[in-house]
Design a protein around this motif. Structure first.
Motif, PDB file in Angstrom:
ATOM      1  N   UNK A 234      54.682  66.655  88.172  1.00  0.00           N
ATOM      2  CA  UNK A 234      54.204  67.831  87.426  1.00  0.00           C
ATOM      3  C   UNK A 234      52.924  68.405  88.024  1.00  0.00           C
ATOM      4  N   UNK A 235      52.445  67.797  89.102  1.00  0.00           N
ATOM      5  CA  UNK A 235      51.269  68.310  89.787  1.00  0.00           C
ATOM      6  C   UNK A 235      49.956  67.972  89.123  1.00  0.00           C
ATOM      7  N   UNK A 236      49.977  67.105  88.108  1.00  0.00           N
ATOM      8  CA  UNK A 236      48.749  66.824  87.361  1.00  0.00           C
ATOM      9  C   UNK A 236      47.769  65.967  88.162  1.00  0.00           C
ATOM     10  N   UNK A 237      48.292  65.024  88.945  1.00  0.00           N
ATOM     11  CA  UNK A 237      47.405  64.127  89.685  1.00  0.00           C
ATOM     12  C   UNK A 237      46.690  64.825  90.833  1.00  0.00           C
ATOM     13  N   UNK A 238      47.149  66.002  91.219  1.00  0.00           N
ATOM     14  CA  UNK A 238      46.528  66.739  92.321  1.00  0.00           C
ATOM     15  C   UNK A 238      45.767  67.979  91.846  1.00  0.00           C
ATOM     16  N   UNK A 246      42.377  73.057  75.132  1.00  0.00           N
ATOM     17  CA  UNK A 246      42.448  71.673  74.688  1.00  0.00           C
ATOM     18  C   UNK A 246      43.878  71.223  74.438  1.00  0.00           C
ATOM     19  N   UNK A 247      44.709  72.106  73.912  1.00  0.00           N
ATOM     20  CA  UNK A 247      46.068  71.713  73.572  1.00  0.00           C
ATOM     21  C   UNK A 247      46.875  71.253  74.783  1.00  0.00           C
ATOM     22  N   UNK A 248      46.484  71.687  75.975  1.00  0.00           N
ATOM     23  CA  UNK A 248      47.223  71.273  77.173  1.00  0.00           C
ATOM     24  C   UNK A 248      47.158  69.761  77.392  1.00  0.00           C
ATOM     25  N   UNK A 249      46.105  69.133  76.883  1.00  0.00           N
ATOM     26  CA  UNK A 249      45.931  67.688  77.079  1.00  0.00           C
ATOM     27  C   UNK A 249      47.008  66.907  76.337  1.00  0.00           C
ATOM     28  N   UNK A 250      47.566  67.501  75.282  1.00  0.00           N
ATOM     29  CA  UNK A 250      48.606  66.818  74.514  1.00  0.00           C
ATOM     30  C   UNK A 250      49.830  66.499  75.376  1.00  0.00           C
ATOM     31  N   UNK A 251      50.057  67.277  76.424  1.00  0.00           N
ATOM     32  CA  UNK A 251      51.304  67.172  77.181  1.00  0.00           C
ATOM     33  C   UNK A 251      51.279  66.116  78.272  1.00  0.00           C
ATOM     34  N   UNK A 632      41.293  67.965  85.459  1.00  0.00           N
ATOM     35  CA  UNK A 632      42.670  67.594  85.133  1.00  0.00           C
ATOM     36  C   UNK A 632      43.082  66.306  85.831  1.00  0.00           C
ATOM     37  N   UNK A 633      42.885  66.197  87.142  1.00  0.00           N
ATOM     38  CA  UNK A 633      43.339  64.999  87.863  1.00  0.00           C
ATOM     39  C   UNK A 633      42.546  63.760  87.462  1.00  0.00           C
ATOM     40  N   UNK A 634      41.264  63.928  87.170  1.00  0.00           N
ATOM     41  CA  UNK A 634      40.444  62.802  86.715  1.00  0.00           C
ATOM     42  C   UNK A 634      40.952  62.305  85.366  1.00  0.00           C
ATOM     43  N   UNK A 635      41.254  63.229  84.475  1.00  0.00           N
ATOM     44  CA  UNK A 635      41.795  62.873  83.165  1.00  0.00           C
ATOM     45  C   UNK A 635      43.082  62.073  83.309  1.00  0.00           C
ATOM     46  N   UNK A 636      43.988  62.556  84.143  1.00  0.00           N
ATOM     47  CA  UNK A 636      45.298  61.911  84.274  1.00  0.00           C
ATOM     48  C   UNK A 636      45.187  60.516  84.875  1.00  0.00           C
ATOM     49  N   UNK A 637      44.334  60.352  85.873  1.00  0.00           N
ATOM     50  CA  UNK A 637      44.151  59.020  86.455  1.00  0.00           C
ATOM     51  C   UNK A 637      43.640  58.029  85.426  1.00  0.00           C
TER      52      UNK A 637
END
Length: 711
Positions: A234-238, A246-251, A632-637
């Motif tokens: 989904x491209x989140x890690x990059x 804020x709502x995007x974090x729910x996904x 975004x990538x820091x959050x996902x890691x």
């Protein structure tokens, strides 16, 4: 001619059987049997098998003292590891002697086993047995060596001392984890979807008896790789940059939601829930009751009067013991570094909380530094919505840093590693304290080695997700250990010292004290059976070497820590063992298992902050708030890590579960059964209580507490 019946039980684990030749010699007080190969028609020593053999001797051997196992080559087959559970020997007079083993035996070697009866060195008088104890400890001390990881750290295991594992069927993470061809000159590799390097060379040396089982390894991989690949696809890690909303974090983890994580997402910005987490979140050890305000937090009654109400004053509430402080002083000089090429920031806040008449703990005031002044305003619930929320989020970031580095990694993982090392090095297998503690050391050395190879190594996960990076971690752990005390280590003493024995709805405290009492009762019976007097404790040189090594290696010989350097009474031994078992099991569950629940909604537990702490009020907005949170990538890691460490292992051994019968005497077996019954009662009480709670607290429910630090 005397005939002994030898019954050999092979473990039930994958590939536990062996094709190697196994021979045996029995040593007794009246002689030694000839070496005899254990061989029957058909396959011997298959996984899970229980097979009987006859050993013939010229005469009876008297009381059996040792059983010597020989593992030798069979025909042209290569070396084949074997997991031997135990061996039971029946003498001609019908007497049965059980020899516990419960270990992998690799290569071609000779292994000597003692009967299951636990003995201290004071109870062994025969030179043969004393020499066996000495040789066993000498061998293990050569195998398990201490290493200094960083100044001010507890001692760790030196994995480079083990021979490099062969590429065979046995089960280290490094041999079963698929990896890409990418790497560097040092041998570091990347798992699919993970941006950080994994220090594989440091994982390639591990005794098979302390590394993960195949089930555990496969479980970790099946959890890790799909989750990371999903984010990667989904491209989140990059993806760098701020979250758009804020709502995007729910996904991020749309398919991995829990009842608690959904509750957190809904209530994270509410003051009562902010306070609730100090009691029943993943770091429930921060609160201290105040009788007066510290000079570094100049809060006045006028500031907090709107929160207290018209008929309540701050001084009165201080006198009643209703005002509490969470002080993050340890962060004041913590190093910071860059993420995605951008400078990060750390605060050292002071958070004042009040227990209101409704029994809720709510924040009264927040100062984001240790030094009051015009550039360090005191934020209040009456400030603007975004000012107050930003201040609370800074506190939650500080919570993350202190929790992960100190409460979690230092006080459970690293200290339990030191306990495991000292137990392996200073206590022989026949020692009662070794038998008691061994189940509570399971996988601890392996999981910490993996943590150092994936989280703490340069360019590891810590360098990718936290404000301080690896240097910040080194600072916080060394500083935390320098201030850690025996009072902090013992739950009842810690609660009393912090003045939090009467706060309502403190489920961590209530459940923890019940489990502490159950462990203490169990340990008291075991210690009372083997140590009937003060002298029996004082004369046990192996026990004294054990506690001395813990003091020197875990607490670096710091006398101000209050940890014992020597044990003089059974009561002192009971308290020390109770604290070790509690922290290796229940305390780790309390501070580890809820990380995904409370951290999946990132604004509740941000791992880094991209803007400096505000020095004035009235400037915070939604846009500036989003620009302060991790990218975004820091959050996902970070959330990926939370997800992995919160998963229940597939080969879990809950607290009080001892499938390996190291104790063979009736008295300790009765004590184990009583301990298990008490834990079952505690579990029932917790589950009945939780039925009436909006947000159940289950992290200290005994069936979900792992015996050891294993994840």
């Amino acid at each position: 001619m005397a005939v002994y019946s030898v019954c050999v039980t092979t473990g039930p684990y994958l590939m536990a059987g062996t094709l190697d030749n196994i021979s045996v010699t029995l040593l007794g007080t009246c002689g030694e049997s000839p070496k005899q190969r254990l061989d029957r028609l058909g396959r011997d020593f298959a996984t899970g098998s229980v097979q009987k053999y006859k050993v013939r001797c010229p005469a009876e051997l008297g009381e059996l003292l040792l059983l010597r196992l020989y593992k030798e080559r069979y025909a042209f087959f290569p070396k084949d590891s074997w997991y031997c559970s135990f061996i039971c020997v029946k003498a001609p007079d019908g007497t049965c002697t059980q020899f516990p083993c419960y270990q992998w035996i690799e290569g071609y070697c000779t292994v000597e086993l003692r009967p299951g009866t636990a003995t201290t060195i004071c109870q062994d008088s025969l030179p043969l047995l004393l020499d066996h104890r000495r040789r066993e400890l000498q061998s293990r001390q050569e195998c398990y060596r201490w290493k200094v990881y960083a100044p001010g750290f507890p001692g760790i295991i030196d994995v480079s001392n083990f021979e490099e594992m062969e590429t065979d069927k046995k089960f280290a993470l490094t041999k079963t984890a698929p990896c890409t061809d990418q790497g560097d000159s040092s041998g570091n590799q990347y798992l699919p979807g993970f941006p950080m390097k994994i220090d594989f060379p440091s994982l390639l040396h591990m005794d098979p008896n302390i590394r993960y089982s195949a089930t555990k390894t496969v479980s970790l991989l099946f959890n890790a790789i799909p989750a990371s690949l999903g984010m990667k696809l989904r491209g989140l890690l990059d993806r760098k940059g701020s979250w758009k909303k804020l709502d995007d974090i729910r996904n991020i983890f749309w398919c991995h939601k829990t009842v608690t994580s959904e509750y957190v997402t809904k209530h994270w910005c509410e003051d009562p829930f902010f306070g609730y987490q100090y009691l029943n979140g993943v770091n429930p050890v921060m609160l201290h009751c105040l009788s007066s305000l510290p000079s570094k937090l100049p809060v006045t009654n006028d500031m907090v009067a709107p929160s207290l109400g018209p008929d309540t004053c701050l001084q009165t509430e201080l006198e009643r013991g209703n005002v509490f402080l969470a002080d993050y002083w340890i962060l004041e000089e913590a190093p910071v570094h860059c993420l995605n090429g951008r400078q990060q920031y750390v605060a050292a806040p002071l958070c004042l909380l009040w227990l209101n008449p409704q029994g809720a703990l709510v924040p009264l005031a927040i100062q984001l530094s240790q030094n009051p002044g015009p550039q360090s305003p005191i934020f209040l619930p009456t400030d603007s919505y975004w000012d107050w929320l930003l201040a609370k989020t800074w506190v939650r970031n500080s919570e993350f840093l202190v929790h992960e580095h100190n409460t979690h990694f230092l006080c459970t993982h690293l200290l339990c590693e030191a306990f495991s090392m000292a137990t392996l090095r200073q206590l022989p297998l026949c020692h009662p304290v070794y038998k008691l503690l061994l189940p509570h050391t399971r996988y601890t050395l392996q999981v910490n080695t993996i943590a150092r190879a994936t989280l703490l190594n340069p360019d590891g996960l810590v360098d990718h997700v936290t404000s301080g990076g690896r240097q910040g971690l080194l600072y916080l752990i060394s500083t935390g250990l320098a201030h850690f005390t025996y009072t902090d280590f013992c739950l009842p003493d810690s609660l009393r010292a912090r003045g939090v024995l009467t706060i309502p709805n403190y489920h961590y405290r209530d459940d923890g004290l019940k489990i502490w009492a159950a462990i203490q009762s169990f340990v008291s019976e075991i210690v009372g059976y083997y140590y009937p007097s003060d002298t029996s404790v004082q004369r046990d040189t192996e026990l004294q070497a054990w506690v001395g090594e813990i003091f020197a290696q875990a607490f670096l010989g710091r006398e101000s820590s209050g940890f014992p350097q020597r044990l003089c009474t059974p009561g002192e031994l009971v308290k020390f063992l109770t604290a070790i078992i509690f922290n290796c099991s229940a305390q780790h569950a309390a501070v580890n298992s809820g990380q995904h629940d409370f951290g999946a909604w990132m604004p509740n537990t941000p791992s880094s902050m991209r803007q400096p702490p505000p020095q004035t009020k009235g400037t915070a907005t939604l846009e500036s708030y989003l620009d302060t949170l991790p990218e975004v990538n820091v959050t996902c890691n970070n959330l990926l890590l939370f997800w992995l460490v919160s998963q229940e292992p597939k080969d879990q051994r809950p607290l009080g579960t001892y499938p390996d019968q190291h104790f063979t005497e009736e008295a300790p077996r009765r004590s184990i059964a009583a301990f298990q019954n008490r834990l079952a009662q505690i579990s029932q009480e917790i589950r009945e209580r939780n039925q009436g709670l909006v947000l159940p607290y289950a992290y200290l429910d005994p069936p979900v507490i792992e015996n050891s630090v294993s994840i």
